[in-house]
Each structure stands twice: as structure tokens, then as C-alpha cells.
Design a protein around this motif. Structure first.
Motif, PDB file in Angstrom:
ATOM      1  N   TYR A 199       0.830  -1.203   0.000  1.00 24.42           N
ATOM      2  CA  TYR A 199       0.000   0.000   0.000  1.00 24.42           C
ATOM      3  C   TYR A 199       0.869   1.260   0.000  1.00 24.42           C
ATOM      4  O   TYR A 199       0.590   2.231  -0.710  1.00 24.42           O
ATOM      5  CB  TYR A 199      -0.935   0.000   1.214  1.00 24.42           C
ATOM      6  CG  TYR A 199      -1.865  -1.177   1.256  1.00 24.42           C
ATOM      7  CD1 TYR A 199      -3.041  -1.193   0.521  1.00 24.42           C
ATOM      8  CD2 TYR A 199      -1.554  -2.306   2.022  1.00 24.42           C
ATOM      9  CE1 TYR A 199      -3.890  -2.285   0.547  1.00 24.42           C
ATOM     10  CE2 TYR A 199      -2.396  -3.408   2.053  1.00 24.42           C
ATOM     11  CZ  TYR A 199      -3.560  -3.388   1.307  1.00 24.42           C
ATOM     12  OH  TYR A 199      -4.401  -4.486   1.323  1.00 24.42           O
ATOM     13  N   MET A 200       1.935   1.226   0.807  1.00 25.35           N
ATOM     14  CA  MET A 200       2.796   2.404   0.892  1.00 25.35           C
ATOM     15  C   MET A 200       3.615   2.594  -0.375  1.00 25.35           C
ATOM     16  O   MET A 200       3.840   3.719  -0.829  1.00 25.35           O
ATOM     17  CB  MET A 200       3.708   2.274   2.123  1.00 25.35           C
ATOM     18  CG  MET A 200       4.272   3.597   2.616  1.00 25.35           C
ATOM     19  SD  MET A 200       2.980   4.783   3.007  1.00 25.35           S
ATOM     20  CE  MET A 200       3.876   6.314   2.745  1.00 25.35           C
ATOM     21  N   LEU A 201       4.077   1.498  -0.978  1.00 26.05           N
ATOM     22  CA  LEU A 201       4.827   1.611  -2.223  1.00 26.05           C
ATOM     23  C   LEU A 201       3.934   2.186  -3.328  1.00 26.05           C
ATOM     24  O   LEU A 201       4.370   3.053  -4.100  1.00 26.05           O
ATOM     25  CB  LEU A 201       5.374   0.247  -2.641  1.00 26.05           C
ATOM     26  CG  LEU A 201       6.512  -0.316  -1.781  1.00 26.05           C
ATOM     27  CD1 LEU A 201       6.874  -1.725  -2.222  1.00 26.05           C
ATOM     28  CD2 LEU A 201       7.753   0.588  -1.858  1.00 26.05           C
ATOM     29  N   LYS A 202       2.690   1.732  -3.397  1.00 24.82           N
ATOM     30  CA  LYS A 202       1.758   2.283  -4.384  1.00 24.82           C
ATOM     31  C   LYS A 202       1.457   3.748  -4.079  1.00 24.82           C
ATOM     32  O   LYS A 202       1.262   4.552  -4.993  1.00 24.82           O
ATOM     33  CB  LYS A 202       0.462   1.470  -4.403  1.00 24.82           C
ATOM     34  CG  LYS A 202       0.606   0.049  -4.920  1.00 24.82           C
ATOM     35  CD  LYS A 202       0.978   0.019  -6.396  1.00 24.82           C
ATOM     36  CE  LYS A 202      -0.137   0.502  -7.286  1.00 24.82           C
ATOM     37  NZ  LYS A 202       0.218   0.400  -8.726  1.00 24.82           N
ATOM     38  N   SER A 203       1.444   4.101  -2.795  1.00 18.83           N
ATOM     39  CA  SER A 203       1.213   5.492  -2.411  1.00 18.83           C
ATOM     40  C   SER A 203       2.318   6.399  -2.949  1.00 18.83           C
ATOM     41  O   SER A 203       2.066   7.535  -3.370  1.00 18.83           O
ATOM     42  CB  SER A 203       1.135   5.617  -0.891  1.00 18.83           C
ATOM     43  OG  SER A 203       0.009   4.939  -0.370  1.00 18.83           O
ATOM     44  N   LEU A 204       3.558   5.895  -2.932  1.00 17.29           N
ATOM     45  CA  LEU A 204       4.683   6.705  -3.390  1.00 17.29           C
ATOM     46  C   LEU A 204       4.582   7.034  -4.879  1.00 17.29           C
ATOM     47  O   LEU A 204       5.116   8.043  -5.339  1.00 17.29           O
ATOM     48  CB  LEU A 204       6.002   5.992  -3.103  1.00 17.29           C
ATOM     49  CG  LEU A 204       6.349   5.813  -1.622  1.00 17.29           C
ATOM     50  CD1 LEU A 204       7.685   5.087  -1.463  1.00 17.29           C
ATOM     51  CD2 LEU A 204       6.383   7.153  -0.898  1.00 17.29           C
ATOM     52  N   GLU A 205       3.886   6.208  -5.645  1.00 14.89           N
ATOM     53  CA  GLU A 205       3.685   6.507  -7.065  1.00 14.89           C
ATOM     54  C   GLU A 205       2.853   7.773  -7.268  1.00 14.89           C
ATOM     55  O   GLU A 205       2.902   8.392  -8.325  1.00 14.89           O
ATOM     56  CB  GLU A 205       2.958   5.351  -7.761  1.00 14.89           C
ATOM     57  CG  GLU A 205       3.788   4.124  -8.037  1.00 14.89           C
ATOM     58  CD  GLU A 205       3.015   3.127  -8.872  1.00 14.89           C
ATOM     59  OE1 GLU A 205       3.525   2.732  -9.928  1.00 14.89           O
ATOM     60  OE2 GLU A 205       1.901   2.742  -8.464  1.00 14.89           O
TER      61      GLU A 205
END
Length: 220
Positions: A199-205
Motif C-alpha cells: 500500500y505504501m509503495l503504491k502510495s509513493l507513485e
């Protein structure tokens, strides 16, 4: 001029991407997020990121978000110079490869003193107990950088329940600002332990750096 030359070596893009690709939970939804807007007062260190916006994704079945993170705004020249690793007392680090324009990992040998400190910090008997870092190259809406997943938790933090940490730095396109952050990535929600890594990695996008003040005002 030195800062400008460093920035010119980094190719920038306009759409989000994570390399290598990640696997998201089957229930992941891009509609389940909290819009987060960060201002000057939100940063532990601030060199002029202005307003930063990102979507904090969360499990669709839980209206809960990743654990709070610590945010920093740094100079790109320092992010590129420092990378990630040596300060963690680990036998590997993350660095920026100027020839390819991507972030890479490499191993290196700790000194005798560094080895002793690593064993003490992590409460282990051998460096073989340490786990490899996970590195991702991140491309967001108007920035590019890295995200590191680190399962090597200092003993004092481990006693507080921390199991895995995420650290990242994204350099804004054509500017002198780097948006960075770090924090625990596993949290207990409704009595269940949830790993917020995907979830956090996708948030960084979704990160946008240096937005004008009026962007933070909700529209009717």
C-alpha cells in the motif's frame, strides 16, 4: 552548478512506476485511500519542498491507514551522495548509479568496530542473521527516487514491536528538493497484524512535490 549537474544526470518521467514490479493484495483498490497534503510544518527537516500531496492507500476492508511516518525535505545532492546503508550499520548499501540513472544495491565489508556495533545494535550474534535490503526504484507523478524495505530492526525498536521499516527519497523533477520519509510499515488493525508495504509503495507513485498553495484548498 554542482547540484544542477547532478540533477541533469537523472532522467525524469511523468507517470508512476515501481521497479521491480510488486504484487498487490487481491483486495487492493485505488479507490481506498486518504488524500494527504503536507506543508512546511510537517517536515522534520525542510529545504523547500513546498506542498507535497500523495494518496495513502489502505486495505479496502479496513478504513485504516499505514502507521505514521516521519517526513523530511532534503537537498537532492545530499540524497545522491549519502544513499542508504552506512548509517544503518549494515554490510550493504543503496547508491545512485549516475550512468544508468537508477538506484542499486551493493555489499561492502564492515570494519571490526562496525561489525561489533552492528551486532550490538541489532542484538544478534552473527552478521549472517541480517536480512538483505529490498530496493525499489520509484517513479511518481513528478519525482523519482528509491524506496528501501528493511527487516533489520534495532533491538530497542524491536522491543517496542517494530518488525519492518520503509525508507524512501524522491527527487522532484528539475528542482533542488527531495521528499523523504521513514517509518514502521506493519501495524495492528482491529486486532490483526497488517503489512502495509504494498500500500505504501503504491502510495509513493502518487507523490506530487512543490504544489502551489491553492492546490491544498478543497474545491466545492
Amino acid at each position: 552548478m554542482k547540484k544542477l549537474l547532478l540533477l541533469m544526470t537523472i532522467p525524469f518521467f511523468s507517470s508512476g512506476k515501481i521497479t521491480p514490479e510488486i504484487t498487490t493484495p487481491d483486495s487492493f483498490s485505488e479507490l481506498s485511500f486518504e488524500q494527504l497534503t503536507l506543508h512546511r510544518g510537517n517536515y522534520l527537516a525542510d529545504t523547500g519542498c513546498g506542498i507535497v500531496s500523495l494518496k495513502l492507500f489502505h486495505p479496502a476492508e479496513h478504513n485504516k491507514y499505514p502507521p505514521p511516518a516521519s517526513w523530511l525535505c532534503l537537498f537532492p545532492v545530499d540524497v545522491i551522495k549519502d544513499g542508504y546503508g552506512p548509517g544503518q550499520v549494515l554490510p550493504e548499501k543503496v547508491y545512485f548509479d549516475k550512468k544508468t540513472g537508477i538506484w542499486k544495491k551493493k555489499k561492502y565489508s564492515l570494519s571490526k568496530e562496525g561489525t561489533k556495533r552492528s551486532l550490538d545494535v541489532y542484538g544478534i550474534k552473527s552478521l549472517s542473521e541480517l536480512q538483505p535490503l529490498e530496493l525499489y526504484n520509484i517513479r511518481s507523478v513528478n519525482a523519482r527516487g528509491y524506496a528501501v524495505i528493511n527487516r533489520n530492526i534495532p533491538l530497542e525498536e524491536k522491543k517496542k514491536g517494530v518488525k519492518k521499516r520503509l525508507s524512501f527519497c524522491l527527487i522532484q523533477n528539475h528542482s533542488y528538493s527531495a521528499f523523504c520519509g521513514f517509518g514502521s510499515i506493519i501495524n495492528v488493525v482491529d486486532g490483526k497484524e497488517i503489512d502495509f508495504t504494498p500500500y505504501m509503495l503504491k502510495s509513493l507513485e502518487t507523490v506530487e512535490i512543490g504544489l502551489p498553495e491553492k492546490s491544498s484548498i478543497p474545491r466545492d
